[in-house]
Scaffold this active site. Structure first.
Site, PDB file in Angstrom:
ATOM      1  N   SER A   9     -11.273 -32.298 -35.802  1.00 13.69           N
ATOM      2  CA  SER A   9      -9.815 -32.303 -35.948  1.00 13.69           C
ATOM      3  C   SER A   9      -9.426 -33.316 -37.018  1.00 13.69           C
ATOM      4  O   SER A   9      -9.767 -34.501 -36.917  1.00 13.69           O
ATOM      5  CB  SER A   9      -9.164 -32.685 -34.618  1.00 13.69           C
ATOM      6  OG  SER A   9      -7.819 -33.048 -34.852  1.00 13.69           O
ATOM      7  N   HIS A  32     -10.270 -28.104 -37.657  1.00 13.09           N
ATOM      8  CA  HIS A  32      -9.199 -27.936 -36.673  1.00 13.09           C
ATOM      9  C   HIS A  32      -7.958 -28.660 -37.183  1.00 13.09           C
ATOM     10  O   HIS A  32      -7.994 -29.861 -37.473  1.00 13.09           O
ATOM     11  CB  HIS A  32      -9.674 -28.531 -35.350  1.00 13.09           C
ATOM     12  CG  HIS A  32      -8.744 -28.379 -34.201  1.00 13.09           C
ATOM     13  ND1 HIS A  32      -8.704 -27.256 -33.397  1.00 13.09           N
ATOM     14  CD2 HIS A  32      -7.812 -29.225 -33.689  1.00 13.09           C
ATOM     15  CE1 HIS A  32      -7.806 -27.418 -32.449  1.00 13.09           C
ATOM     16  NE2 HIS A  32      -7.242 -28.612 -32.601  1.00 13.09           N
ATOM     17  N   ASP A  34      -4.120 -29.677 -36.385  1.00 13.43           N
ATOM     18  CA  ASP A  34      -3.152 -29.832 -35.299  1.00 13.43           C
ATOM     19  C   ASP A  34      -1.732 -29.862 -35.844  1.00 13.43           C
ATOM     20  O   ASP A  34      -1.335 -30.810 -36.520  1.00 13.43           O
ATOM     21  CB  ASP A  34      -3.428 -31.136 -34.539  1.00 13.43           C
ATOM     22  CG  ASP A  34      -4.710 -31.047 -33.723  1.00 13.43           C
ATOM     23  OD1 ASP A  34      -4.810 -30.146 -32.882  1.00 13.43           O
ATOM     24  OD2 ASP A  34      -5.601 -31.889 -33.950  1.00 13.43           O
ATOM     25  N   MET A  36       2.118 -30.175 -34.969  1.00 16.25           N
ATOM     26  CA  MET A  36       2.989 -30.667 -33.884  1.00 16.25           C
ATOM     27  C   MET A  36       4.423 -30.783 -34.389  1.00 16.25           C
ATOM     28  O   MET A  36       4.640 -31.174 -35.543  1.00 16.25           O
ATOM     29  CB  MET A  36       2.522 -32.041 -33.414  1.00 16.25           C
ATOM     30  CG  MET A  36       1.058 -32.091 -32.989  1.00 16.25           C
ATOM     31  SD  MET A  36       0.645 -33.713 -32.341  1.00 16.25           S
ATOM     32  CE  MET A  36      -1.142 -33.567 -32.177  1.00 16.25           C
ATOM     33  N   HIS A  65      -4.241 -25.158 -34.573  1.00 15.48           N
ATOM     34  CA  HIS A  65      -3.777 -25.365 -33.192  1.00 15.48           C
ATOM     35  C   HIS A  65      -2.295 -25.712 -33.238  1.00 15.48           C
ATOM     36  O   HIS A  65      -1.913 -26.803 -33.661  1.00 15.48           O
ATOM     37  CB  HIS A  65      -4.608 -26.508 -32.564  1.00 15.48           C
ATOM     38  CG  HIS A  65      -4.184 -26.884 -31.180  1.00 15.48           C
ATOM     39  ND1 HIS A  65      -4.587 -28.055 -30.572  1.00 15.48           N
ATOM     40  CD2 HIS A  65      -3.403 -26.241 -30.262  1.00 15.48           C
ATOM     41  CE1 HIS A  65      -4.054 -28.121 -29.361  1.00 15.48           C
ATOM     42  NE2 HIS A  65      -3.337 -27.041 -29.158  1.00 15.48           N
ATOM     43  N   MET A  67       0.954 -26.797 -31.690  1.00  9.78           N
ATOM     44  CA  MET A  67       1.625 -27.438 -30.555  1.00  9.78           C
ATOM     45  C   MET A  67       3.105 -27.485 -30.900  1.00  9.78           C
ATOM     46  O   MET A  67       3.690 -28.539 -31.177  1.00  9.78           O
ATOM     47  CB  MET A  67       1.033 -28.835 -30.334  1.00  9.78           C
ATOM     48  CG  MET A  67      -0.345 -28.774 -29.682  1.00  9.78           C
ATOM     49  SD  MET A  67      -1.307 -30.279 -29.894  1.00  9.78           S
ATOM     50  CE  MET A  67      -1.981 -29.977 -31.519  1.00  9.78           C
ATOM     51  N   MET A 136      -7.080 -27.251 -22.883  1.00 13.39           N
ATOM     52  CA  MET A 136      -6.845 -28.632 -23.321  1.00 13.39           C
ATOM     53  C   MET A 136      -7.475 -29.600 -22.313  1.00 13.39           C
ATOM     54  O   MET A 136      -7.262 -29.479 -21.102  1.00 13.39           O
ATOM     55  CB  MET A 136      -5.348 -28.914 -23.444  1.00 13.39           C
ATOM     56  CG  MET A 136      -4.666 -28.238 -24.625  1.00 13.39           C
ATOM     57  SD  MET A 136      -5.398 -28.614 -26.234  1.00 13.39           S
ATOM     58  CE  MET A 136      -5.087 -30.382 -26.377  1.00 13.39           C
ATOM     59  N   ASP A 174     -10.565 -29.102 -26.225  1.00 11.40           N
ATOM     60  CA  ASP A 174      -9.950 -29.977 -27.231  1.00 11.40           C
ATOM     61  C   ASP A 174      -9.383 -31.208 -26.539  1.00 11.40           C
ATOM     62  O   ASP A 174      -8.508 -31.089 -25.677  1.00 11.40           O
ATOM     63  CB  ASP A 174      -8.836 -29.196 -27.946  1.00 11.40           C
ATOM     64  CG  ASP A 174      -8.156 -29.998 -29.040  1.00 11.40           C
ATOM     65  OD1 ASP A 174      -8.624 -31.091 -29.376  1.00 11.40           O
ATOM     66  OD2 ASP A 174      -7.133 -29.492 -29.566  1.00 11.40           O
TER      67      ASP A 174
HETATM   68  O1  LIG Z   1      -4.920 -31.223 -30.107  1.00 10.42           O
HETATM   69  C1  LIG Z   1      -5.175 -32.409 -30.190  1.00 10.42           C
HETATM   70  C2  LIG Z   1      -4.278 -33.412 -29.546  1.00 10.42           C
HETATM   71  O2  LIG Z   1      -3.219 -32.776 -28.954  1.00 10.42           O
HETATM   72  C3  LIG Z   1      -6.384 -32.872 -30.987  1.00 10.42           C
HETATM   73  O3  LIG Z   1      -7.052 -31.751 -31.501  1.00 10.42           O
HETATM   74  C4  LIG Z   1      -7.344 -33.698 -30.145  1.00 10.42           C
HETATM   75  O4  LIG Z   1      -6.732 -34.720 -29.466  1.00 10.42           O
HETATM   76  C5  LIG Z   1      -8.503 -34.215 -30.985  1.00 10.42           C
HETATM   77  O5  LIG Z   1      -8.591 -35.584 -30.988  1.00 10.42           O
HETATM   78  P1  LIG Z   1      -9.643 -36.425 -30.091  1.00 10.42           P
HETATM   79  O6  LIG Z   1     -10.988 -35.787 -30.248  1.00 10.42           O
HETATM   80  O7  LIG Z   1      -9.556 -37.783 -30.675  1.00 10.42           O
HETATM   81  O8  LIG Z   1      -9.166 -36.358 -28.653  1.00 10.42           O
HETATM   82 FE   LIG Z   2      -5.984 -29.721 -31.239  1.00 17.00          FE
END
Ligand SMILES: O=C(CO)[C@H](O)[C@H](O)COP(=O)(O)O
Ligand SMILES: [Fe+2]
Length: 224
Positions: A9, A32, A34, A36, A65, A67, A136, A174
């Site tokens: 990510s 990946h 993210d 948001m 991804h 969110m 998640m 994730d």
């Molecule tokens: O979707 C996510 C957070 O909402 C990220 O993809 C995820 O947290 C990755 O970070 P880490 O491996 O540090 O937890």
């Molecule tokens: Fe994610």
């Protein structure tokens, strides 16, 4: 033999140097991304114009991804820019079947994500519409949170349902994935692992990807 995928990510990468950060994870299966919106989750990252540029400069497939609220409206744009997979949250989609079909018709894989408190059972009938199911393993919104071990039974139930269906649906996890927690997630049946801080927090991110994949593969092989 199940092949394990490691999708780093870029949430934990240097946002001022994203192109250079992509070059540090050449062994990854996908990157990946993210997205948001500070509404579905209490954090704001990036959106369509930035993801479009990442797609243009990335040698790796994009695993987006989302969110964000109103996924029905926004998700198709990420498929149109060429993302390999677009994952929306079940909690944010008014018509998940229609949306998954639209994503596939554009040419992207369709993924659906579930927050930790969302049960998987009501969505099992949708497996045929999906290429990827994301469980998640932290509350979405931030990197660097600890893995929620209480999600392991849900991962196990989802993996059993996917196996039982015979459908080629990838089971992604994730949040909080490390060389330690990946063993438990892989043992529970996950096949695609997102890791942010465990990759970009390492001195050698690419080596971290290789080690995570080896650990996951070991756990999968031992399960058999
Ligand atoms: O979707 C996510 C957070 O909402 C990220 O993809 C995820 O947290 C990755 O970070 P880490 O491996 O540090 O937890
Ligand atoms: Fe994610």
């Amino acid at each position: 033999m199940t092949a394990c995928c490691i999708n780093p990510s870029i949430l934990s990468a240097d946002f001022a140097n994203l192109q250079a950060e992509l070059a540090r994870i050449a062994s990854a299966d996908a990157v990946h991304v993210d997205v948001m919106d500070n509404s579905f989750v209490p954090n704001l990252t990036l959106g369509l114009p930035v993801v479009k540029r990442i797609q243009e400069v990335s040698d790796l497939p994009l695993d987006v991804h989302l969110m964000i609220d109103d996924a029905d409206r926004w998700a198709p744009g990420y498929a149109e820019l060429g993302a390999a997979s677009v994952t929306f949250h079940a909690e944010a989609a008014a018509a998940p079947i229609r949306l998954a079909r639209e994503l596939r018709s554009i040419g992207s894989k369709a993924g659906m994500a579930l927050r930790p408190a969302t049960p998987v059972e009501p969505y099992l009938d949708l497996l045929g519409e999906l290429d990827l199911l994301l469980i998640m393993t932290v509350e979405p919104g931030f990197g660097g949170q600890p893995f929620l071990d209480v999600m392991l039974p849900k991962i196990r139930r989802a993996a059993e349902a996917i196996r039982g269906s015979g459908l080629p649906v990838a089971l992604q996890v994730d949040g909080g994935i490390t060389e330690d927690t990946i063993l438990r997630a892989a043992d529970a049946g996950a096949t695609v692992f997102v890791a942010g801080s465990a990759v970009y927090g390492a001195d050698d991110p690419d080596q971290a990807v290789v080690r995570l994949r080896e650990a996951a593969q070991r756990a999968v092989d031992e399960r058999r």
